[in-house]
Design a protein around this motif. Structure first.
Motif, PDB file in Angstrom:
ATOM      1  N   ILE A  20       0.797  -1.225   0.000  1.00  0.00           N
ATOM      2  CA  ILE A  20       0.000   0.000   0.000  1.00  0.00           C
ATOM      3  C   ILE A  20       0.830   1.275   0.000  1.00  0.00           C
ATOM      4  O   ILE A  20       0.300   2.367  -0.164  1.00  0.00           O
ATOM      5  CB  ILE A  20      -0.987   0.027   1.192  1.00  0.00           C
ATOM      6  CG1 ILE A  20      -0.243  -0.008   2.520  1.00  0.00           C
ATOM      7  CG2 ILE A  20      -1.980  -1.111   1.090  1.00  0.00           C
ATOM      8  CD1 ILE A  20      -1.117   0.232   3.720  1.00  0.00           C
ATOM      9  N   SER A  21       2.152   1.153   0.139  1.00  0.00           N
ATOM     10  CA  SER A  21       3.010   2.345   0.132  1.00  0.00           C
ATOM     11  C   SER A  21       3.427   2.757  -1.279  1.00  0.00           C
ATOM     12  O   SER A  21       3.978   3.837  -1.459  1.00  0.00           O
ATOM     13  CB  SER A  21       4.257   2.104   0.988  1.00  0.00           C
ATOM     14  OG  SER A  21       5.080   1.116   0.393  1.00  0.00           O
ATOM     15  N   THR A  22       3.161   1.926  -2.285  1.00  0.00           N
ATOM     16  CA  THR A  22       3.576   2.259  -3.648  1.00  0.00           C
ATOM     17  C   THR A  22       2.436   2.900  -4.435  1.00  0.00           C
ATOM     18  O   THR A  22       1.271   2.534  -4.274  1.00  0.00           O
ATOM     19  CB  THR A  22       4.053   1.012  -4.417  1.00  0.00           C
ATOM     20  OG1 THR A  22       2.946   0.117  -4.580  1.00  0.00           O
ATOM     21  CG2 THR A  22       5.190   0.315  -3.695  1.00  0.00           C
ATOM     22  N   ASN A  23       2.782   3.845  -5.294  1.00  0.00           N
ATOM     23  CA  ASN A  23       1.784   4.485  -6.152  1.00  0.00           C
ATOM     24  C   ASN A  23       1.233   3.518  -7.178  1.00  0.00           C
ATOM     25  O   ASN A  23       0.077   3.652  -7.595  1.00  0.00           O
ATOM     26  CB  ASN A  23       2.384   5.709  -6.840  1.00  0.00           C
ATOM     27  CG  ASN A  23       2.625   6.834  -5.862  1.00  0.00           C
ATOM     28  OD1 ASN A  23       1.934   6.962  -4.865  1.00  0.00           O
ATOM     29  ND2 ASN A  23       3.622   7.649  -6.132  1.00  0.00           N
ATOM     30  N   ASP A  24       2.037   2.550  -7.609  1.00  0.00           N
ATOM     31  CA  ASP A  24       1.578   1.567  -8.597  1.00  0.00           C
ATOM     32  C   ASP A  24       0.368   0.802  -8.081  1.00  0.00           C
ATOM     33  O   ASP A  24      -0.622   0.639  -8.786  1.00  0.00           O
ATOM     34  CB  ASP A  24       2.689   0.577  -8.946  1.00  0.00           C
ATOM     35  CG  ASP A  24       3.872   1.233  -9.608  1.00  0.00           C
ATOM     36  OD1 ASP A  24       3.739   2.396 -10.047  1.00  0.00           O
ATOM     37  OD2 ASP A  24       4.924   0.593  -9.694  1.00  0.00           O
ATOM     38  N   TYR A  25       0.450   0.315  -6.846  1.00  0.00           N
ATOM     39  CA  TYR A  25      -0.663  -0.456  -6.288  1.00  0.00           C
ATOM     40  C   TYR A  25      -1.888   0.430  -6.070  1.00  0.00           C
ATOM     41  O   TYR A  25      -3.014   0.025  -6.367  1.00  0.00           O
ATOM     42  CB  TYR A  25      -0.275  -1.141  -4.972  1.00  0.00           C
ATOM     43  CG  TYR A  25      -1.439  -1.897  -4.384  1.00  0.00           C
ATOM     44  CD1 TYR A  25      -1.873  -3.091  -4.963  1.00  0.00           C
ATOM     45  CD2 TYR A  25      -2.136  -1.405  -3.302  1.00  0.00           C
ATOM     46  CE1 TYR A  25      -2.966  -3.765  -4.459  1.00  0.00           C
ATOM     47  CE2 TYR A  25      -3.233  -2.077  -2.796  1.00  0.00           C
ATOM     48  CZ  TYR A  25      -3.644  -3.259  -3.372  1.00  0.00           C
ATOM     49  OH  TYR A  25      -4.736  -3.921  -2.878  1.00  0.00           O
ATOM     50  N   LYS A  26      -1.684   1.660  -5.589  1.00  0.00           N
ATOM     51  CA  LYS A  26      -2.805   2.576  -5.378  1.00  0.00           C
ATOM     52  C   LYS A  26      -3.525   2.872  -6.691  1.00  0.00           C
ATOM     53  O   LYS A  26      -4.754   2.929  -6.742  1.00  0.00           O
ATOM     54  CB  LYS A  26      -2.309   3.870  -4.742  1.00  0.00           C
ATOM     55  CG  LYS A  26      -1.833   3.699  -3.320  1.00  0.00           C
ATOM     56  CD  LYS A  26      -1.243   4.988  -2.785  1.00  0.00           C
ATOM     57  CE  LYS A  26      -0.633   4.791  -1.420  1.00  0.00           C
ATOM     58  NZ  LYS A  26       0.031   6.001  -0.919  1.00  0.00           N
ATOM     59  N   GLU A  27      -2.769   3.052  -7.766  1.00  0.00           N
ATOM     60  CA  GLU A  27      -3.364   3.326  -9.068  1.00  0.00           C
ATOM     61  C   GLU A  27      -4.109   2.105  -9.602  1.00  0.00           C
ATOM     62  O   GLU A  27      -5.195   2.218 -10.168  1.00  0.00           O
ATOM     63  CB  GLU A  27      -2.272   3.755 -10.056  1.00  0.00           C
ATOM     64  CG  GLU A  27      -2.799   4.318 -11.347  1.00  0.00           C
ATOM     65  CD  GLU A  27      -3.592   5.600 -11.176  1.00  0.00           C
ATOM     66  OE1 GLU A  27      -4.492   5.843 -12.011  1.00  0.00           O
ATOM     67  OE2 GLU A  27      -3.331   6.356 -10.225  1.00  0.00           O
ATOM     68  N   LEU A  28      -3.541   0.928  -9.422  1.00  0.00           N
ATOM     69  CA  LEU A  28      -4.191  -0.315  -9.841  1.00  0.00           C
ATOM     70  C   LEU A  28      -5.503  -0.513  -9.085  1.00  0.00           C
ATOM     71  O   LEU A  28      -6.520  -0.884  -9.671  1.00  0.00           O
ATOM     72  CB  LEU A  28      -3.249  -1.495  -9.609  1.00  0.00           C
ATOM     73  CG  LEU A  28      -3.705  -2.857 -10.094  1.00  0.00           C
ATOM     74  CD1 LEU A  28      -3.888  -2.863 -11.599  1.00  0.00           C
ATOM     75  CD2 LEU A  28      -2.691  -3.913  -9.689  1.00  0.00           C
ATOM     76  N   LEU A  29      -5.508  -0.230  -7.803  1.00  0.00           N
ATOM     77  CA  LEU A  29      -6.708  -0.355  -6.985  1.00  0.00           C
ATOM     78  C   LEU A  29      -7.795   0.620  -7.447  1.00  0.00           C
ATOM     79  O   LEU A  29      -8.964   0.250  -7.571  1.00  0.00           O
ATOM     80  CB  LEU A  29      -6.348  -0.109  -5.522  1.00  0.00           C
ATOM     81  CG  LEU A  29      -7.391  -0.453  -4.484  1.00  0.00           C
ATOM     82  CD1 LEU A  29      -7.804  -1.907  -4.567  1.00  0.00           C
ATOM     83  CD2 LEU A  29      -6.863  -0.133  -3.104  1.00  0.00           C
ATOM     84  N   ALA A  30      -7.421   1.865  -7.736  1.00  0.00           N
ATOM     85  CA  ALA A  30      -8.381   2.847  -8.241  1.00  0.00           C
ATOM     86  C   ALA A  30      -8.921   2.439  -9.603  1.00  0.00           C
ATOM     87  O   ALA A  30     -10.117   2.579  -9.884  1.00  0.00           O
ATOM     88  CB  ALA A  30      -7.728   4.224  -8.323  1.00  0.00           C
ATOM     89  N   TRP A  31      -8.056   1.913 -10.457  1.00  0.00           N
ATOM     90  CA  TRP A  31      -8.440   1.478 -11.796  1.00  0.00           C
ATOM     91  C   TRP A  31      -9.439   0.333 -11.739  1.00  0.00           C
ATOM     92  O   TRP A  31     -10.337   0.229 -12.573  1.00  0.00           O
ATOM     93  CB  TRP A  31      -7.189   1.087 -12.563  1.00  0.00           C
ATOM     94  CG  TRP A  31      -7.376   0.627 -13.964  1.00  0.00           C
ATOM     95  CD1 TRP A  31      -8.371   0.983 -14.831  1.00  0.00           C
ATOM     96  CD2 TRP A  31      -6.542  -0.264 -14.683  1.00  0.00           C
ATOM     97  NE1 TRP A  31      -8.195   0.368 -16.048  1.00  0.00           N
ATOM     98  CE2 TRP A  31      -7.067  -0.403 -15.975  1.00  0.00           C
ATOM     99  CE3 TRP A  31      -5.386  -0.953 -14.356  1.00  0.00           C
ATOM    100  CZ2 TRP A  31      -6.495  -1.213 -16.935  1.00  0.00           C
ATOM    101  CZ3 TRP A  31      -4.806  -1.755 -15.325  1.00  0.00           C
ATOM    102  CH2 TRP A  31      -5.359  -1.876 -16.588  1.00  0.00           C
TER     103      TRP A  31
END
Length: 86
Positions: A20-31
């Protein structure tokens, strides 16, 4: 000419560990909530990268009794992926 039976360019499977600290995972979750096409770039060290437009179809979490939480999913390609070099 013979028309093709293919209606999509194919699919791609994704998987990884939740961070949860990476922007990649946050963006994937939003997508995963939007159901829209996005560009995906897969970097291949010393071999360029793959570039493709995809729509995320499924997004799942794997919650083991012991170990790291992981995610997996599947996406449909909007067109043929391109292998580009830098």
């Amino acid at each position: 000419s013979i028309s093709s039976a293919a209606v999509a360019a194919g699919t791609i499977d994704i998987a990884g560990y939740v961070d949860i600290s990476t922007n990649d995972y946050k963006e994937l979750l939003a997508w995963s909530d939007l159901n829209e096409k996005r560009w995906m770039r897969i970097s291949m060290p010393s071999n360029g990268y793959l570039l493709m437009e995809v729509t995320l179809d499924t997004f799942n979490w794997d919650v083991p009794l012991d170990g790291a939480i992981a995610y997996s999913g599947s996406a449909t390609l909007a067109s043929k992926p391109r292998h580009l070099f830098v």
